[in-house]
Each structure stands twice: as structure tokens, then as C-alpha cells.
Design a protein around this motif. Structure first.
Motif, PDB file in Angstrom:
ATOM      1  N   LEU A  33     -16.367  10.254 -47.350  1.00  0.00           N
ATOM      2  CA  LEU A  33     -16.380  10.424 -48.801  1.00  0.00           C
ATOM      3  C   LEU A  33     -15.132   9.819 -49.439  1.00  0.00           C
ATOM      4  CD1 LEU A  33     -17.826  11.561 -51.241  1.00  0.00           C
ATOM      5  CD2 LEU A  33     -16.665  13.746 -50.854  1.00  0.00           C
ATOM      6  N   ALA A  34     -13.983  10.038 -48.822  1.00  0.00           N
ATOM      7  CA  ALA A  34     -12.723   9.526 -49.383  1.00  0.00           C
ATOM      8  C   ALA A  34     -12.708   8.001 -49.392  1.00  0.00           C
ATOM      9  CB  ALA A  34     -11.542  10.069 -48.587  1.00  0.00           C
ATOM     10  N   LEU A  35     -13.129   7.370 -48.296  1.00  0.00           N
ATOM     11  CA  LEU A  35     -13.096   5.918 -48.224  1.00  0.00           C
ATOM     12  C   LEU A  35     -14.158   5.279 -49.115  1.00  0.00           C
ATOM     13  CD1 LEU A  35     -12.422   5.392 -44.413  1.00  0.00           C
ATOM     14  CD2 LEU A  35     -10.803   5.267 -46.299  1.00  0.00           C
ATOM     15  N   SER A  36     -15.349   5.856 -49.134  1.00  0.00           N
ATOM     16  CA  SER A  36     -16.395   5.328 -50.010  1.00  0.00           C
ATOM     17  C   SER A  36     -16.012   5.499 -51.474  1.00  0.00           C
ATOM     18  CB  SER A  36     -17.726   6.031 -49.736  1.00  0.00           C
ATOM     19  OG  SER A  36     -18.167   5.782 -48.422  1.00  0.00           O
ATOM     20  N   SER A  37     -15.377   6.632 -51.793  1.00  0.00           N
ATOM     21  CA  SER A  37     -14.956   6.881 -53.169  1.00  0.00           C
ATOM     22  C   SER A  37     -13.872   5.905 -53.601  1.00  0.00           C
ATOM     23  CB  SER A  37     -14.449   8.315 -53.313  1.00  0.00           C
ATOM     24  OG  SER A  37     -15.472   9.244 -53.017  1.00  0.00           O
ATOM     25  N   LEU A  38     -12.998   5.535 -52.662  1.00  0.00           N
ATOM     26  CA  LEU A  38     -11.946   4.567 -52.973  1.00  0.00           C
ATOM     27  C   LEU A  38     -12.545   3.230 -53.380  1.00  0.00           C
ATOM     28  CD1 LEU A  38      -8.938   3.795 -52.997  1.00  0.00           C
ATOM     29  CD2 LEU A  38      -9.153   3.238 -50.570  1.00  0.00           C
ATOM     30  N   LEU A  39     -13.541   2.774 -52.620  1.00  0.00           N
ATOM     31  CA  LEU A  39     -14.189   1.507 -52.951  1.00  0.00           C
ATOM     32  C   LEU A  39     -15.000   1.637 -54.233  1.00  0.00           C
ATOM     33  CD1 LEU A  39     -14.749  -1.394 -52.215  1.00  0.00           C
ATOM     34  CD2 LEU A  39     -16.606  -0.628 -50.730  1.00  0.00           C
ATOM     35  N   ALA A  40     -15.686   2.768 -54.392  1.00  0.00           N
ATOM     36  CA  ALA A  40     -16.472   2.985 -55.607  1.00  0.00           C
ATOM     37  C   ALA A  40     -15.569   3.033 -56.842  1.00  0.00           C
ATOM     38  CB  ALA A  40     -17.273   4.284 -55.491  1.00  0.00           C
ATOM     39  N   LEU A  41     -14.371   3.609 -56.686  1.00  0.00           N
ATOM     40  CA  LEU A  41     -13.423   3.670 -57.803  1.00  0.00           C
ATOM     41  C   LEU A  41     -13.001   2.269 -58.216  1.00  0.00           C
ATOM     42  CD1 LEU A  41     -11.546   5.216 -59.719  1.00  0.00           C
ATOM     43  CD2 LEU A  41      -9.861   5.320 -57.861  1.00  0.00           C
ATOM     44  N   PHE A  42     -12.726   1.412 -57.242  1.00  0.00           N
ATOM     45  CA  PHE A  42     -12.351   0.037 -57.582  1.00  0.00           C
ATOM     46  C   PHE A  42     -13.500  -0.685 -58.278  1.00  0.00           C
ATOM     47  CE2 PHE A  42     -12.754  -4.433 -56.269  1.00  0.00           C
ATOM     48  CZ  PHE A  42     -11.706  -4.954 -57.009  1.00  0.00           C
ATOM     49  N   LEU A  43     -14.720  -0.519 -57.787  1.00  0.00           N
ATOM     50  CA  LEU A  43     -15.870  -1.170 -58.412  1.00  0.00           C
ATOM     51  C   LEU A  43     -16.069  -0.680 -59.840  1.00  0.00           C
ATOM     52  CD1 LEU A  43     -18.378  -1.137 -55.409  1.00  0.00           C
ATOM     53  CD2 LEU A  43     -17.033  -3.067 -56.260  1.00  0.00           C
ATOM     54  N   LEU A  44     -15.835   0.612 -60.053  1.00  0.00           N
ATOM     55  CA  LEU A  44     -15.943   1.155 -61.404  1.00  0.00           C
ATOM     56  C   LEU A  44     -14.861   0.570 -62.306  1.00  0.00           C
ATOM     57  CD1 LEU A  44     -17.152   3.132 -63.441  1.00  0.00           C
ATOM     58  CD2 LEU A  44     -15.634   4.907 -62.514  1.00  0.00           C
ATOM     59  N   MET A  45     -13.639   0.490 -61.791  1.00  0.00           N
ATOM     60  CA  MET A  45     -12.546  -0.093 -62.572  1.00  0.00           C
ATOM     61  C   MET A  45     -12.834  -1.555 -62.897  1.00  0.00           C
ATOM     62  SD  MET A  45      -9.317   1.567 -60.505  1.00  0.00           S
ATOM     63  CE  MET A  45      -8.154   0.446 -61.280  1.00  0.00           C
ATOM     64  N   ALA A  46     -13.392  -2.296 -61.933  1.00  0.00           N
ATOM     65  CA  ALA A  46     -13.719  -3.699 -62.161  1.00  0.00           C
ATOM     66  C   ALA A  46     -14.809  -3.831 -63.222  1.00  0.00           C
ATOM     67  CB  ALA A  46     -14.166  -4.344 -60.856  1.00  0.00           C
ATOM     68  N   ALA A  47     -15.785  -2.907 -63.201  1.00  0.00           N
ATOM     69  CA  ALA A  47     -16.849  -2.938 -64.207  1.00  0.00           C
ATOM     70  C   ALA A  47     -16.297  -2.636 -65.595  1.00  0.00           C
ATOM     71  CB  ALA A  47     -17.938  -1.941 -63.833  1.00  0.00           C
ATOM     72  N   LEU A  48     -15.379  -1.682 -65.675  1.00  0.00           N
ATOM     73  CA  LEU A  48     -14.780  -1.343 -66.964  1.00  0.00           C
ATOM     74  C   LEU A  48     -13.923  -2.490 -67.493  1.00  0.00           C
ATOM     75  CD1 LEU A  48     -13.753   2.388 -66.325  1.00  0.00           C
ATOM     76  CD2 LEU A  48     -15.687   1.538 -67.669  1.00  0.00           C
ATOM     77  N   LEU A  49     -13.283  -3.216 -66.592  1.00  0.00           N
ATOM     78  CA  LEU A  49     -12.457  -4.345 -67.013  1.00  0.00           C
ATOM     79  C   LEU A  49     -13.284  -5.471 -67.609  1.00  0.00           C
ATOM     80  CD1 LEU A  49      -9.857  -4.569 -64.088  1.00  0.00           C
ATOM     81  CD2 LEU A  49      -9.393  -3.979 -66.482  1.00  0.00           C
ATOM     82  N   GLN A  50     -14.585  -5.497 -67.290  1.00  0.00           N
ATOM     83  CA  GLN A  50     -15.446  -6.533 -67.844  1.00  0.00           C
ATOM     84  C   GLN A  50     -15.516  -6.463 -69.364  1.00  0.00           C
ATOM     85  OE1 GLN A  50     -16.825  -9.027 -66.029  1.00  0.00           O
ATOM     86  NE2 GLN A  50     -15.783  -8.136 -64.257  1.00  0.00           N
ATOM     87  N   VAL A  51     -15.190  -5.282 -69.914  1.00  0.00           N
ATOM     88  CA  VAL A  51     -15.178  -5.131 -71.378  1.00  0.00           C
ATOM     89  C   VAL A  51     -14.147  -6.071 -71.999  1.00  0.00           C
ATOM     90  CG1 VAL A  51     -14.796  -3.493 -73.264  1.00  0.00           C
ATOM     91  CG2 VAL A  51     -15.940  -2.748 -71.173  1.00  0.00           C
ATOM     92  N   LEU A  52     -13.088  -6.377 -71.232  1.00  0.00           N
ATOM     93  CA  LEU A  52     -12.036  -7.258 -71.739  1.00  0.00           C
ATOM     94  C   LEU A  52     -12.397  -8.729 -71.606  1.00  0.00           C
ATOM     95  CD1 LEU A  52      -8.930  -5.396 -70.227  1.00  0.00           C
ATOM     96  CD2 LEU A  52      -9.900  -5.175 -72.532  1.00  0.00           C
ATOM     97  N   GLY A  53     -13.587  -9.010 -71.133  1.00  0.00           N
ATOM     98  CA  GLY A  53     -14.027 -10.388 -71.004  1.00  0.00           C
ATOM     99  C   GLY A  53     -13.349 -11.111 -69.857  1.00  0.00           C
TER     100      GLY A  53
END
Length: 285
Positions: A33-53
Motif C-alpha cells: 500500500l505504501a509503495l503503490s500510494s507513493l507512485l499514485a501520489l506522483f501520478l496525481l501530482m503530475a495530473a494536477l500539474l497539467q492545469v499549468l499547461g
């Protein structure tokens, strides 16, 4: 005469490439759970950064080397019976200012190299790959979009420039990964500068090229087997719409196991050994 630690290259046997997958799995199952969550957190952050173009996309790209280091740090903590957390993402910047700056330089160089390769691919195929991606993204909206995507795919496959551009992108990304593979860890644990770490990483991968090649082939086989298994499950249940729902968790699982094995690739490629250090001469009065 005192002793200090210095980093040296080490050559692992080719079979160690398969062992890296096994070790990655052993670490992953200690804290899935910890390792999968770490990768999922990065993917979420990358998706949110897409708002900045474009700026957000570049920031997400620059963070990729740090993600690999975060998984190495997590594996190291798990081997010491300590549970990792999302704070490993910030840990590389808690050492010295020089190492923090080196990590930032590695991220910047990674962006420059990757963007250069992708731009070259776009120049070769005239932007057909980007147009195909956009068409495929809209394929599920209606029948007209589906036909447009099929037409774009057929046109791309018929264009020889599309093949060469894809080859440039794939080969370029593989070549870029070599100097950046160990570089963040060499800065963090070895105290090397950005350029020195990129050079050392290239030497480390080259010296263990047989193990890395076997590891890559094994992962390719696992990905093909997983894809076939998903297709069979979707076919048995007669629900092709089930396939996209299964792809994401399986991809997250396989990627987490892969990243968990990066630590063992590093420790098998480099070793810290004792080095004698001459004492400083006495200061003359």
C-alpha cells in the motif's frame, strides 16, 4: 592515517537481472500500500500539474528522476524495518545545499534531453504522432470520433516517417535513461555532482549491461503475459469494457514492483569501500 568511504564500480552477473525483479517483489510485498500510494501520489501530482499547461508538464517531467530516488530510499528504509512515507520525496533536499542543487540540475537536464528527443521525433513525422494521440483520446466520444481515430491510425502506419520517428523516440528515451538511471542515487549517497553522477551512472549501466538487458527482456515478457491475461479475462466474462478498469491497477502494481527493484540495481552496480586518507600536515607555528 584515517579511513573514509569511496564509491567504486561493481560488476554483477547477468543472472542478477532476474534477481532484481525477485528482490523488488520481496520489498513491495512488505509494504504494497505504501509503495503503490507513493507512485499514485506522483501520478496525481503530475495530473494536477497539467492545469499549468506546458510549465506543469515540464515540472512533472523534471520530477521523474526524484521519483526513482524516492523508491530507492523507500526500499532502503524497508530493509531497515522502517515504514516509508510520502516524505521520501522531500528527503533528497534535506542533506546539503550542494546535493540539492545537483538534484535540481539532474531534473533540468532530464527535461532538456527528453524534450529534444521528442522534438526531433515531431520534426521527422511532421507532428503526426501528436495528432494521432489527440484522435485516440477522443475516439470514445462518438462514432465519428472513432472513425477519425481509425483513419488517423491507418494514415500513421502507412507513413514511413512515422516509423522512423517512433524509432527515434524509443531509442532516444532508452539512451537518455542510461546516464539518469543511477544519477540521483549517486548524488544522494555518493555526494557526486550532477555531471559526474551522469557519467558514473553511464559506466555503471555499461559494466552491467548483460544484467540490465536480461532484466529488460524479463519485464517485457511479464508485460506481454499480463496483457494477454487481461485480454483473456475480459473475453471470458464477455465484457471488453472491463479491460480499461483492470489496466490501471495492474499497471500501478507492476510499475511499483519495478521501481522497488531500482535500489538493488544501484547497490549491485556500485560499492562503498574503505579508502585510506593521508592526515593533514601539522601547521607550522
Amino acid at each position: 592515517m584515517s579511513t573514509a568511504l569511496k564509491l567504486t564500480l561493481h560488476q554483477a552477473p547477468a543472472a542478477q537481472g532476474l534477481r532484481w525483479i525477485q528482490l523488488g517483489w520481496q520489498v513491495f510485498r512488505q509494504a504494497p500500500l505504501a509503495l503503490s500510494s507513493l507512485l499514485a501520489l506522483f501520478l496525481l501530482m503530475a495530473a494536477l500539474l497539467q492545469v499549468l499547461g506546458l510549465v506543469g508538464a515540464l515540472l512533472g517531467l523534471a520530477a521523474l528522476p526524484l521519483v526513482s530516488l524516492a523508491f530507492m530510499l523507500s526500499a532502503h528504509q524497508l530493509l531497515q524495518k522502517r515504514m516509508p512515507s510520502w516524505q521520501v520525496l522531500a528527503q533528497p533536499f534535506k542533506l546539503t545545499r550542494e546535493r540539492s542543487h545537483a538534484q535540481l540540475r539532474i531534473g533540468l537536464l532530464y527535461v532538456i534531453c527528453t524534450v529534444s528527443v521528442m522534438s526531433l521525433g515531431n520534426w521527422i513525422d511532421g507532428g503526426r504522432f501528436d495528432a494521432l494521440q489527440e484522435a485516440l483520446a477522443q475516439a470514445g466520444q462518438d462514432s465519428a470520433s472513432q472513425k477519425a481515430a481509425e483513419a488517423a491510425l491507418a494514415a500513421a502506419l502507412a507513413d514511413p516517417n512515422f516509423f522512423w520517428a517512433a524509432l527515434v523516440r524509443l531509442g532516444g528515451v532508452l539512451l537518455i535513461s542510461i546516464p539518469f538511471w543511477h544519477a540521483p542515487a549517486l548524488v544522494h549517497w555518493g555526494g557526486q555532482g550532477a555531471l559526474q553522477a551522469l557519467f558514473s551512472s553511464t559506466l555503471g549501466v555499461w559494466r552491467n549491461k548483460a544484467a540490465f538487458a536480461l532484466n529488460g527482456l524479463a519485464w517485457l515478457g511479464l508485460l506481454l503475459a499480463a496483457s494477454l491475461a487481461l485480454a483473456l479475462v475480459a473475453g471470458l466474462f464477455g465484457a471488453p469494457g472491463l479491460l480499461p478498469l483492470l489496466v490501471m491497477p495492474l499497471t500501478l502494481f507492476l510499475a511499483s514492483v519495478f521501481y522497488a527493484g531500482l535500489y538493488f540495481m544501484f547497490v549491485d552496480s556500485f560499492r562503498f569501500v574503505a579508502a585510506e586518507v593521508e592526515p593533514a600536515p601539522p601547521v607550522q607555528a
